[in-house]
Design an enzyme around this catalytic site. Sequence first.
Site, PDB file in Angstrom:
ATOM      1  N   LYS A   1      29.913 -10.447  90.887  1.00 29.85           N
ATOM      2  CA  LYS A   1      30.340 -11.702  90.253  1.00 29.85           C
ATOM      3  C   LYS A   1      30.497 -12.799  91.301  1.00 29.85           C
ATOM      4  O   LYS A   1      30.184 -13.967  91.039  1.00 29.85           O
ATOM      5  CB  LYS A   1      31.637 -11.490  89.477  1.00 29.85           C
TER       6      LYS A   1
ATOM      7  N   HIS B   1      45.319  -0.157  91.467  1.00 30.72           N
ATOM      8  CA  HIS B   1      45.130   0.693  90.286  1.00 30.72           C
ATOM      9  C   HIS B   1      46.452   1.300  89.853  1.00 30.72           C
ATOM     10  O   HIS B   1      47.396   1.432  90.634  1.00 30.72           O
ATOM     11  CB  HIS B   1      44.085   1.785  90.526  1.00 30.72           C
TER      12      HIS B   1
END
Length: 126
Positions: free
Chosen positions: A62, A113
């Site tokens: 991205k 995470h």
Amino acid sequence: MRIIGTGVDIVETRRIQDSLEKFGDRFLSRCFLPDEIAYCQGMKFPALHLAARFAAKEAISKAFGTGIGQQLGWKDMEIRKRESGEPYIAWHGKGVELARARGVTDSFVSLSHCQEYAVAQAVLVG
């Protein structure tokens, strides 16, 4: 120095666990390099660490504005870890070419995470 691109991605860790269960080594070898696989499989919950690296690769793509595809593949970038614990990007193949063509002189990646999600941010500078 200027920012060339930034990217962020979030992945459900269950999605990565499901891919591991359904496709096994085929999934791993398609998306990750051997050292990434070895590192993650050495952890108590490999899917969490794989999900973070998967998100990082999406975030990097991205930042380039290419997505994962012809210009940049899964294994054209590798998420490694410095002795300090800081993650960093190692470029391979088309990743080297794309970074050079875009004038990337440095890159930064951050991973996080929890049980359900992994998130990553990438910044490319030149």
